[in-house]
Design an enzyme around this catalytic site. Structure first.
Site, PDB file in Angstrom:
ATOM      1  N   CYS A 144       0.821  -1.213   0.000  1.00 25.66           N
ATOM      2  CA  CYS A 144       0.000   0.000   0.000  1.00 25.66           C
ATOM      3  C   CYS A 144       0.858   1.267   0.000  1.00 25.66           C
ATOM      4  CB  CYS A 144      -1.003  -0.034   1.158  1.00 25.66           C
ATOM      5  SG  CYS A 144      -2.317   1.193   0.943  1.00 25.66           S
ATOM      6  N   HIS A 178      -3.923  -4.813  -0.298  1.00 26.01           N
ATOM      7  CA  HIS A 178      -3.535  -5.360   1.006  1.00 26.01           C
ATOM      8  C   HIS A 178      -3.589  -6.886   0.957  1.00 26.01           C
ATOM      9  CE1 HIS A 178      -3.312  -1.687   3.439  1.00 26.01           C
ATOM     10  NE2 HIS A 178      -4.186  -1.220   2.561  1.00 26.01           N
ATOM     11  N   GLU A 230      -2.650  -8.921   3.118  1.00 22.30           N
ATOM     12  CA  GLU A 230      -3.024  -9.435   4.447  1.00 22.30           C
ATOM     13  C   GLU A 230      -4.526  -9.357   4.685  1.00 22.30           C
ATOM     14  OE1 GLU A 230      -1.796  -6.529   3.786  1.00 22.30           O
ATOM     15  OE2 GLU A 230      -2.414  -4.998   5.228  1.00 22.30           O
TER      16      GLU A 230
END
Lengths: 254, 214
Positions: free
Chosen positions: B84, B192, B194
């Site tokens: 990001c 992202h 994650e």
């Protein structure tokens, strides 16, 4: 357009249990938040929203632990709301693993709080929750205290103001519809979605999968939130996504 | 064999639990640490540069804590993953906050999506928030992930690469943008991983298994 519309299962949590009321009263137990969040993650939910409806202060610590436990097992965005009144509340939830926080009454009492929160943590993690009730033709007002207290604030104007104050997203709940399963209030949804340049999540009233389709197609919502249709096993999140995709809506199915 | 070490660089910008948790989940045998200690970062086998919030604040902390110097070393020696704003910080400059000079690992700029973003006559909301497709350009980090899989994005500024050879994933939201950049042992993504469920976890797993050879 390639950006997918989102389905967001919502966990209303009271004293560590997922509950669901009708019109914000009449609570029914639906189980353990961590287990349920994990199940929705596995079913392909696009995000999860966790609303803490516990009134007591002690309950808050339980919430922090639950958010931590969910964040460890769920690798999709997690929004936490309920009792977010100060910058410290936001910090605590983000540190516990929330990606966004939802601010409700605190925004009504002190709109500057939304500005401060957005400046401090970034608009991307600030969701402003709006509880709206229809009070006339094409006229909706903001209510607080679980829909019991009118504020006299016009819901559409309020949404525009919150976007200007730095909200990154709006979670719009129709208090007339919440828990009654007759579908979203498409009028207020569309009026707000078309007035702001930030994403809007439609909430309140989903009773079947066509309601989700209507929320996007007629209400123009960027995301749809539902609780009870998933909690009690009527539908899985994946079934809901398939149904929306079949209706021609761009969804994440992989 | 001693276990591997992955350092997630903490320079005070936001919560890193998610990145830490996801990396630890995909590689239980790797020791994943969140740290700002340059010595730990130098010792690590894999390094992750995350980032959230405004670029001005991120770059100010990166410079103040001399993270830029550590990154300059790491980029030559071991696999480095930007996430990001971590990606945006690797570009030359960003037009956010009135214009901010960044680290310049990749030539190109970070630009605002704008308030009048339109696609097929439909007005697009900014931030670009949600699950969007990424068109892959062959790279070991995409191993086992279907082309055009969706990842979770949330950003108002996008990367416009000056050297298209470095674009390893193409995204589109009103405009074409770089969803992933890569060269040598550096790989950086706008989305992202994650928070991107199975596809994101697969990418993180590939990263921790990667020796930095493209």
């Amino acid at each position: 357009m390639a950006l997918a519309k989102r389905i967001i299962p919502c966990l209303d949590v009271d004293k560590g249990r997922v509950v669901k009321g009708v019109n914000f009263v009449g609570i029914r137990d639906a189980g353990d938040p961590v287990e349920i969040a994990k199940r929705y993650n596995d079913q392909g939910a696009d995000e999860i929203t966790f609303l803490d409806i516990t009134a007591s202060h002690e309950g808050r610590d339980t919430t922090v632990h639950m958010v931590e436990a969910i964040a460890e097992q769920v690798f999709i965005p997690l929004t936490v709301g309920g009792g977010i009144r100060e910058l410290d509340d936001i910090r605590r939830m983000l540190n516990a693993g929330a990606d966004k926080v939802s601010i409700n009454s605190a925004a009504v009492y002190n709109p500057e709080f939304v500005k401060a929160a957005s400046d401090k943590f970034g608009a991307q993690c600030i969701v402003v929750a709006i509880d709206a009730k229809q009070v006339g033709d094409n006229h909706w007002e903001i209510f607080t205290h679980g829909g019991r207290k009118p504020t006299g604030i016009n819901a559409v104007e309020w949404a525009v103001k919150m976007a200007e104050f730095g909200a990154g997203e709006i979670l719009l709940t129709s208090m007339d519809r919440d828990g009654v399963k007759s579908g979203f209030d498409l009028g207020v949804t569309r009026a707000i979605v078309d007035s702001v340049n930030i994403p809007v999540i439609a909430s309140g009233g989903v009773g079947n999968l066509d309601h989700l389709v209507d929320g996007v197609k007629i209400g123009h919502a960027d995301a749809v939130l539902a609780a009870s249709i998933f909690h009690f096993g009527e539908y899985t999140v994946q079934q809901a996504k398939q149904h929306m995709a079949a209706a021609g809506i761009e969804m994440r199915l992989d | 064999m001693s276990s591997k070490l992955c350092a997630v660089i903490d320079y005070g910008m936001g919560n890193l639990h998610s990145a830490h948790g996801a990396l630890q989940t995909v590689a239980p045998d790797t020791k994943v640490v969140v740290t700002s200690d340059a010595e730990v970062i130098r010792k690590a086998d894999h390094v992750v540069l995350p980032g959230v919030g405004a670029i001005r604040d991120c770059m100010a902390e990166i410079r103040r804590q001399e993270i830029d110097q550590v990154v300059a070393e790491v980029r030559k020696t071991k696999p480095l993953l930007g996430i990001c704003v971590g990606l945006q910080a690797m570009m030359e400059r960003s037009e956010e906050n009135g214009g901010v000079e960044c680290m310049g690992l990749f030539p190109g700029e970070v630009k605002f999506f704008g308030n009048d973003l339109v696609e097929n006559g439909e007005k697009l909301k900014v931030p670009h928030m949600g699950w969007n497709r990424v068109e892959q350009v062959a790279h070991p980090l995409w191993a086992g992930i279907a082309d055009n899989s969706r990842f979770y994005f949330v950003h108002s500024y996008y990367v416009q690469a000056a050297n298209v050879v470095q674009v390893k994933g193409r995204g589109h939201y009103g405009v074409d943008f770089a969803a992933a950049m890569g060269e040598d042992n550096v790989f950086a993504v706008q989305f992202h991983p994650e928070k991107s469920h199975n596809a994101g976890l697969a990418l993180l797993k590939n990263f921790l298994a990667w020796d930095g050879q493209a």
